[in-house]
Design a protein around this motif. Structure first.
Motif, PDB file in Angstrom:
ATOM      1  N   THR A  46       0.801  -1.228   0.000  1.00 55.00           N
ATOM      2  CA  THR A  46       0.000   0.000   0.000  1.00 55.00           C
ATOM      3  C   THR A  46       0.831   1.275   0.000  1.00 55.00           C
ATOM      4  O   THR A  46       0.274   2.356   0.066  1.00 55.00           O
ATOM      5  N   SER A  47       2.158   1.145  -0.063  1.00 55.91           N
ATOM      6  CA  SER A  47       2.988   2.342  -0.170  1.00 55.91           C
ATOM      7  C   SER A  47       4.247   1.994  -0.948  1.00 55.91           C
ATOM      8  O   SER A  47       4.769   0.896  -0.840  1.00 55.91           O
ATOM      9  N   GLY A  56       6.159  12.585   8.110  1.00 54.74           N
ATOM     10  CA  GLY A  56       5.317  12.182   9.234  1.00 54.74           C
ATOM     11  C   GLY A  56       4.192  11.240   8.838  1.00 54.74           C
ATOM     12  O   GLY A  56       3.736  10.433   9.645  1.00 54.74           O
ATOM     13  N   LYS A  57       3.740  11.318   7.599  1.00 51.91           N
ATOM     14  CA  LYS A  57       2.658  10.458   7.118  1.00 51.91           C
ATOM     15  C   LYS A  57       3.151   9.362   6.175  1.00 51.91           C
ATOM     16  O   LYS A  57       2.352   8.563   5.696  1.00 51.91           O
ATOM     17  N   SER A  58       4.447   9.323   5.910  1.00 51.85           N
ATOM     18  CA  SER A  58       4.996   8.334   4.982  1.00 51.85           C
ATOM     19  C   SER A  58       5.179   6.994   5.680  1.00 51.85           C
ATOM     20  O   SER A  58       5.693   6.928   6.799  1.00 51.85           O
ATOM     21  N   THR A  59       4.758   5.924   4.997  1.00 47.65           N
ATOM     22  CA  THR A  59       4.851   4.583   5.563  1.00 47.65           C
ATOM     23  C   THR A  59       5.261   3.563   4.507  1.00 47.65           C
ATOM     24  O   THR A  59       5.115   3.804   3.309  1.00 47.65           O
ATOM     25  N   PHE A  60       5.741   2.440   4.981  1.00 46.85           N
ATOM     26  CA  PHE A  60       5.972   1.252   4.161  1.00 46.85           C
ATOM     27  C   PHE A  60       5.038   0.192   4.736  1.00 46.85           C
ATOM     28  O   PHE A  60       5.129  -0.151   5.913  1.00 46.85           O
ATOM     29  N   ALA A  61       4.107  -0.314   3.932  1.00 43.14           N
ATOM     30  CA  ALA A  61       3.094  -1.241   4.444  1.00 43.14           C
ATOM     31  C   ALA A  61       2.907  -2.406   3.472  1.00 43.14           C
ATOM     32  O   ALA A  61       2.861  -2.204   2.256  1.00 43.14           O
ATOM     33  N   LEU A  62       2.804  -3.596   4.035  1.00 41.60           N
ATOM     34  CA  LEU A  62       2.598  -4.809   3.248  1.00 41.60           C
ATOM     35  C   LEU A  62       1.548  -5.695   3.895  1.00 41.60           C
ATOM     36  O   LEU A  62       1.382  -5.686   5.113  1.00 41.60           O
ATOM     37  N   THR A  63       0.865  -6.471   3.053  1.00 44.67           N
ATOM     38  CA  THR A  63       0.065  -7.595   3.507  1.00 44.67           C
ATOM     39  C   THR A  63       0.726  -8.821   2.913  1.00 44.67           C
ATOM     40  O   THR A  63       0.933  -8.905   1.700  1.00 44.67           O
ATOM     41  N   LEU A  64       1.096  -9.762   3.785  1.00 43.96           N
ATOM     42  CA  LEU A  64       1.825 -10.957   3.377  1.00 43.96           C
ATOM     43  C   LEU A  64       1.047 -12.214   3.717  1.00 43.96           C
ATOM     44  O   LEU A  64       0.288 -12.246   4.679  1.00 43.96           O
ATOM     45  N   ARG A 122      -2.294 -14.957   7.040  1.00 47.51           N
ATOM     46  CA  ARG A 122      -1.867 -13.645   6.552  1.00 47.51           C
ATOM     47  C   ARG A 122      -1.563 -12.700   7.693  1.00 47.51           C
ATOM     48  O   ARG A 122      -2.058 -12.850   8.802  1.00 47.51           O
ATOM     49  N   THR A 123      -0.759 -11.696   7.366  1.00 43.71           N
ATOM     50  CA  THR A 123      -0.465 -10.617   8.292  1.00 43.71           C
ATOM     51  C   THR A 123      -0.280  -9.322   7.511  1.00 43.71           C
ATOM     52  O   THR A 123       0.022  -9.353   6.321  1.00 43.71           O
ATOM     53  N   SER A 124      -0.488  -8.219   8.183  1.00 45.97           N
ATOM     54  CA  SER A 124      -0.211  -6.895   7.621  1.00 45.97           C
ATOM     55  C   SER A 124       0.629  -6.138   8.619  1.00 45.97           C
ATOM     56  O   SER A 124       0.514  -6.332   9.827  1.00 45.97           O
ATOM     57  N   PHE A 125       1.482  -5.280   8.107  1.00 41.22           N
ATOM     58  CA  PHE A 125       2.273  -4.435   8.996  1.00 41.22           C
ATOM     59  C   PHE A 125       2.527  -3.095   8.338  1.00 41.22           C
ATOM     60  O   PHE A 125       2.432  -2.954   7.121  1.00 41.22           O
ATOM     61  N   VAL A 126       2.826  -2.110   9.172  1.00 41.87           N
ATOM     62  CA  VAL A 126       3.131  -0.757   8.714  1.00 41.87           C
ATOM     63  C   VAL A 126       4.398  -0.306   9.429  1.00 41.87           C
ATOM     64  O   VAL A 126       4.524  -0.455  10.643  1.00 41.87           O
ATOM     65  N   ILE A 127       5.329   0.231   8.668  1.00 42.28           N
ATOM     66  CA  ILE A 127       6.538   0.826   9.235  1.00 42.28           C
ATOM     67  C   ILE A 127       6.566   2.281   8.790  1.00 42.28           C
ATOM     68  O   ILE A 127       6.509   2.568   7.590  1.00 42.28           O
TER      69      ILE A 127
END
Length: 189
Positions: A46-47, A56-64, A122-127
């Protein structure tokens, strides 16, 4: 005419001989004890970049999706590593941290859950950009457009094995079905 009959007879005999051949070799592979690996299929990203004007609003996000012989149940942890790189004209690539990747987050087996779309967990995460910067030991003032954050995933399973970008095949990493590169690049724009 005699030659034509003789040629036709040889052709018919050859066809009968070739069509009667069978492959009777049975595989000697013990499929019941065959050792299989695991990989992380990318379901959604998603990014794709960190916005320098709005870190401040920038992220690295995945669903694996964890894919293995037990539908994802062999996953013990997934380590998310990061490093920063910058191309310096006349010098080459400069990496931070210099010693290799820095760990930014670890996902455990409990972070993976069943879902309605697949039999695999599945999992999702945001960094956030701030988390990535803190992991590599940089501050926002150091960043420039064109910098890149390299995120690498290391899947550790319950058998003590690790799967990552250095031991994955190109078929698994780049093929549309598998889509499991274990490595993602986030540009600074």
């Amino acid at each position: 005419m005699k030659k034509l009959r003789y040629s036709f007879g040889l052709l018919a005999l050859a066809l009968i001989f070739l069509s009667s051949c069978r492959d009777t070799v049975e595989p000697n592979i013990p499929y019941s004890t065959f050792d299989t690996g695991a990989y992380l299929r990318t379901i959604a990203r998603t990014s794709v970049d960190f916005q320098l004007a709005d870190l401040g609003k920038s992220t690295f996000a995945l669903t694996l999706e964890a894919v293995d012989i037990e539908d994802g149940a062999t996953v013990e942890t997934v380590e998310i590593m990061v490093r920063h790189r910058r191309l310096i004209t006349g010098v080459g690539l400069e990496y931070t941290p210099k010693g290799g990747d820095a760990k930014v987050k670890t996902l455990s087996a409990s972070d993976f859950a069943a879902n309605a779309d697949s039999r695999f967990l599945r999992t999702s995460f945001v960094i956030t950009a701030a988390e990535a910067l803190a992991a590599v030991g940089l501050d926002a003032a150091y960043l420039k457009k064109g910098d890149v954050f390299e995120f690498r995933l290391i899947l550790n399973d319950k058998k003590g094995r690790s799967f990552n970008s250095s031991n994955v095949t190109t078929n698994v990493a780049g093929a549309v079905f598998y889509d499991s590169p274990f490595q993602y690049f986030v540009d600074v724009e």
